[in-house]
Design an enzyme around this catalytic site. Structure first.
Site, PDB file in Angstrom:
ATOM      1  N   ARG A  62       0.947  -1.336   0.089  1.00  0.00           N
ATOM      2  CA  ARG A  62       0.003  -0.014  -0.061  1.00  0.00           C
ATOM      3  C   ARG A  62       0.956   1.043   0.111  1.00  0.00           C
ATOM      4  O   ARG A  62       2.478   1.160   0.101  1.00  0.00           O
ATOM      5  CB  ARG A  62      -0.996  -0.093   1.120  1.00  0.00           C
ATOM      6  CG  ARG A  62      -0.825  -0.526   2.458  1.00  0.00           C
ATOM      7  CD  ARG A  62       0.500   0.054   3.216  1.00  0.00           C
ATOM      8  NE  ARG A  62       0.069   1.447   3.270  1.00  0.00           N
ATOM      9  CZ  ARG A  62       0.757   2.510   3.549  1.00  0.00           C
ATOM     10  NH1 ARG A  62       2.313   1.804   3.686  1.00  0.00           N
ATOM     11  NH2 ARG A  62       0.591   3.576   3.695  1.00  0.00           N
ATOM     12  N   GLY A  63       0.087   2.526  -0.151  1.00  0.00           N
ATOM     13  CA  GLY A  63       1.048   3.711  -0.248  1.00  0.00           C
ATOM     14  C   GLY A  63       1.169   3.816  -1.678  1.00  0.00           C
ATOM     15  O   GLY A  63       1.403   3.075  -2.532  1.00  0.00           O
ATOM     16  N   ALA A  64       0.803   5.043  -2.123  1.00  0.00           N
ATOM     17  CA  ALA A  64       0.507   5.431  -3.679  1.00  0.00           C
ATOM     18  C   ALA A  64       1.675   4.815  -4.570  1.00  0.00           C
ATOM     19  O   ALA A  64       1.512   4.207  -5.633  1.00  0.00           O
ATOM     20  CB  ALA A  64       0.253   6.895  -4.138  1.00  0.00           C
ATOM     21  N   ARG A 110      -7.861  -0.508  -6.789  1.00  0.00           N
ATOM     22  CA  ARG A 110      -7.973   0.584  -5.817  1.00  0.00           C
ATOM     23  C   ARG A 110      -7.971   1.874  -6.746  1.00  0.00           C
ATOM     24  O   ARG A 110      -7.138   2.228  -7.574  1.00  0.00           O
ATOM     25  CB  ARG A 110      -6.751   0.724  -4.935  1.00  0.00           C
ATOM     26  CG  ARG A 110      -6.596  -0.453  -3.924  1.00  0.00           C
ATOM     27  CD  ARG A 110      -5.609   0.122  -2.676  1.00  0.00           C
ATOM     28  NE  ARG A 110      -6.278   0.959  -1.680  1.00  0.00           N
ATOM     29  CZ  ARG A 110      -5.674   1.538  -0.863  1.00  0.00           C
ATOM     30  NH1 ARG A 110      -4.416   1.353  -0.657  1.00  0.00           N
ATOM     31  NH2 ARG A 110      -6.145   2.133   0.149  1.00  0.00           N
ATOM     32  N   GLN A 168      -2.362   2.427   9.981  1.00  0.00           N
ATOM     33  CA  GLN A 168      -1.127   2.563   9.216  1.00  0.00           C
ATOM     34  C   GLN A 168      -0.056   3.111  10.099  1.00  0.00           C
ATOM     35  O   GLN A 168       1.130   3.001   9.968  1.00  0.00           O
ATOM     36  CB  GLN A 168      -1.303   3.209   7.756  1.00  0.00           C
ATOM     37  CG  GLN A 168      -1.817   2.435   6.675  1.00  0.00           C
ATOM     38  CD  GLN A 168      -3.323   2.546   6.716  1.00  0.00           C
ATOM     39  OE1 GLN A 168      -4.104   2.932   7.734  1.00  0.00           O
ATOM     40  NE2 GLN A 168      -3.998   2.344   5.728  1.00  0.00           N
ATOM     41  N   ASP A 175      -2.113  10.706  -2.252  1.00  0.00           N
ATOM     42  CA  ASP A 175      -2.410   9.619  -3.251  1.00  0.00           C
ATOM     43  C   ASP A 175      -2.723  10.198  -4.595  1.00  0.00           C
ATOM     44  O   ASP A 175      -2.521   9.511  -5.700  1.00  0.00           O
ATOM     45  CB  ASP A 175      -3.710   8.786  -2.599  1.00  0.00           C
ATOM     46  CG  ASP A 175      -3.027   8.046  -1.443  1.00  0.00           C
ATOM     47  OD1 ASP A 175      -3.021   8.306  -0.522  1.00  0.00           O
ATOM     48  OD2 ASP A 175      -3.036   6.790  -1.739  1.00  0.00           O
ATOM     49  N   ASN A 179      -5.583  12.082   0.335  1.00  0.00           N
ATOM     50  CA  ASN A 179      -4.662  11.475   1.084  1.00  0.00           C
ATOM     51  C   ASN A 179      -5.542  10.822   2.171  1.00  0.00           C
ATOM     52  O   ASN A 179      -6.575  11.014   2.305  1.00  0.00           O
ATOM     53  CB  ASN A 179      -3.452  12.359   1.973  1.00  0.00           C
ATOM     54  CG  ASN A 179      -2.563  11.508   2.380  1.00  0.00           C
ATOM     55  OD1 ASN A 179      -1.763  10.756   1.966  1.00  0.00           O
ATOM     56  ND2 ASN A 179      -2.243  11.682   3.796  1.00  0.00           N
ATOM     57  N   LYS A 180      -4.922   9.847   3.066  1.00  0.00           N
ATOM     58  CA  LYS A 180      -5.672   9.019   3.658  1.00  0.00           C
ATOM     59  C   LYS A 180      -6.557  10.035   4.572  1.00  0.00           C
ATOM     60  O   LYS A 180      -6.476  10.970   5.116  1.00  0.00           O
ATOM     61  CB  LYS A 180      -4.468   8.308   5.116  1.00  0.00           C
ATOM     62  CG  LYS A 180      -5.140   7.640   5.863  1.00  0.00           C
ATOM     63  CD  LYS A 180      -5.775   6.656   5.372  1.00  0.00           C
ATOM     64  CE  LYS A 180      -5.258   5.656   4.561  1.00  0.00           C
ATOM     65  NZ  LYS A 180      -6.251   4.733   3.695  1.00  0.00           N
TER      66      LYS A 180
END
Ligand code: MRU
Length: 364
Positions: A59-61, A102, A210, A251, A261-262
């Protein structure tokens, strides 16, 4: 008070690596098992990579983008000796499968588009197996570029983090989210390595934690002093004067600087504004989507209600309760003090400032 300095300085393991030639495999650090278990997932087919992206094993862009590029190569292994038309049919299917994993991080689409364009460029001039080998090279190049972009973000961001600062971050935009030293964490990490004393406050980042599971672990591996807080504590920590800068990843950044973003990032940006604390967003050029005029067009991933009602198999909320679980939010550009990119700082967070630093001319 309550500030942890119990750090264990060592290098965190690689987020992902490709092993072998075009018939090889993608090895992912399984991020759902951290911090208690450091384990690797060996992906030998595209379906395993798609599932790993969807379930946040990777995960993470930026890491999602590179994993998707390698996933595409895995998906082509079954058509290395096929004819041209079967090879390209398969490429289309595999690209569509990965693209549906995603929706928010634009790096995923950037990677798929780049490899697809390379295949089209070679069509009719090279055999399917030669095209597949060229795509593996493109994926490896993407990985190397990501590593270099993280280093450049670290160099551009480090001067912002001065001695004695408290820095708050949300989610994980460190090495685990990339192939290099991370984006949001790159500046503080380089500043720490240059000998400045920083203390990082880590939002736990509900619902999937996270921050608690990944960022706190990663900072401790690097020996950066940090303190884990619940998301709801950020305002109080700011009011106590413990935070002099906020830095988060992204993201997708729209042409006007609005940033997805998150979930929870927007709230942190509002808090930073109220407390007069600079709010930085760090991201590589692959996270900018200049085709979208503003953040309102960024697709926001909606995830399963189970992630809110449960922690793993443990039930937290009553059965049948209604749940809203957007995985990301959009922070408006006017709340962002500067963007930290691999091309340098963007202090004028609007379309002309972004285009000038990224070297992209204004759309006709
Ligand atoms: O759902 P996740 O864990 O993939 O969300 C990650 C983030 O929001 C990160 O901040 C973002 O992708 C930047 S990673 C360098």
């Amino acid at each position: 008070v309550g500030l942890s300095t119990n750090c264990v300085a060592s290098k965190p393991p690689d987020t992902l690596r490709w092993e072998g030639d075009i018939t090889g495999a993608l090895v992912l650090l399984d991020q759902t098992r951290l911090p208690s278990v450091v384990d690797y997932l060996v992906c030998r087919d595209v379906e395993t990579v798609e599932r790993a992206i969807r379930t946040l094993q990777v995960r993470g862009a930026p890491a999602i983008g590179v994993a998707a590029a390698y996933g595409l190569c895995l998906g082509l292994q079954s058509v290395l000796s096929a004819d041209d038309s079967n090879f390209f049919d398969r490429l289309t299917k595999v690209a569509a499968l990965l693209a549906a994993s995603r929706p928010t991080a634009v790096n995923l689409f950037f990677a798929i588009d780049r490899l697809t364009a390379r295949a089209i460029e070679l069509r009719g001039r090279a055999s399917p197996s030669a095209i597949a080998a060229a795509l593996l090279e493109s994926a490896q190049q993407l990985e190397a570029e990501d590593r270099a972009m993280c280093a450049a973000i670290g160099a551009a961001g480090a001067p912002l983090f001065t001695d004695g600062m408290g820095v708050l971050t949300h989610c994980n935009a460190g090495g685990l989210a990339t192939c290099g030293i991370g984006t949001a964490l790159a500046g503080p990490l380089v500043a720490h390595q240059q000998g400045r004393h920083l203390h990082v406050f880590v939002d736990e980042t509900r619902p999937l934690l996270q921050g608690a599971r990944l960022t706190a672990w990663e900072l401790m591996q690097h020996g950066v002093p940090c303190t884990l807080i619940c998301d709801s504590m950020a305002a109080q920590v700011m009011r106590e004067g413990r935070v002099q800068a906020v830095v988060v990843g992204a993201d997708r950044i729209a042409a006007n600087g609005d940033t997805a973003n998150k979930i929870g990032t927007y709230g942190v940006a509002v808090l930073a504004k109220v407390h007069g604390i600079p709010f930085y967003v760090a991201a590589p050029v692959t996270t900018f989507d200049l085709t979208l005029a503003s953040g309102s067009s960024i697709p926001i991933e909606q995830r399963a209600s189970q992630e809110v009602t449960h922690w793993r198999e443990h039930q937290l909320g009553p059965a049948g309760v209604s749940v809203y679980n957007p995985a990301f939010d959009v922070t408006p550009a006017h709340l962002i003090t500067a963007l930290i990119t691999d091309r340098g700082l963007i202090r004028e967070v609007n379309e002309s400032g972004i285009r000038r630093v990224l070297g992209v001319s204004t759309a006709p």
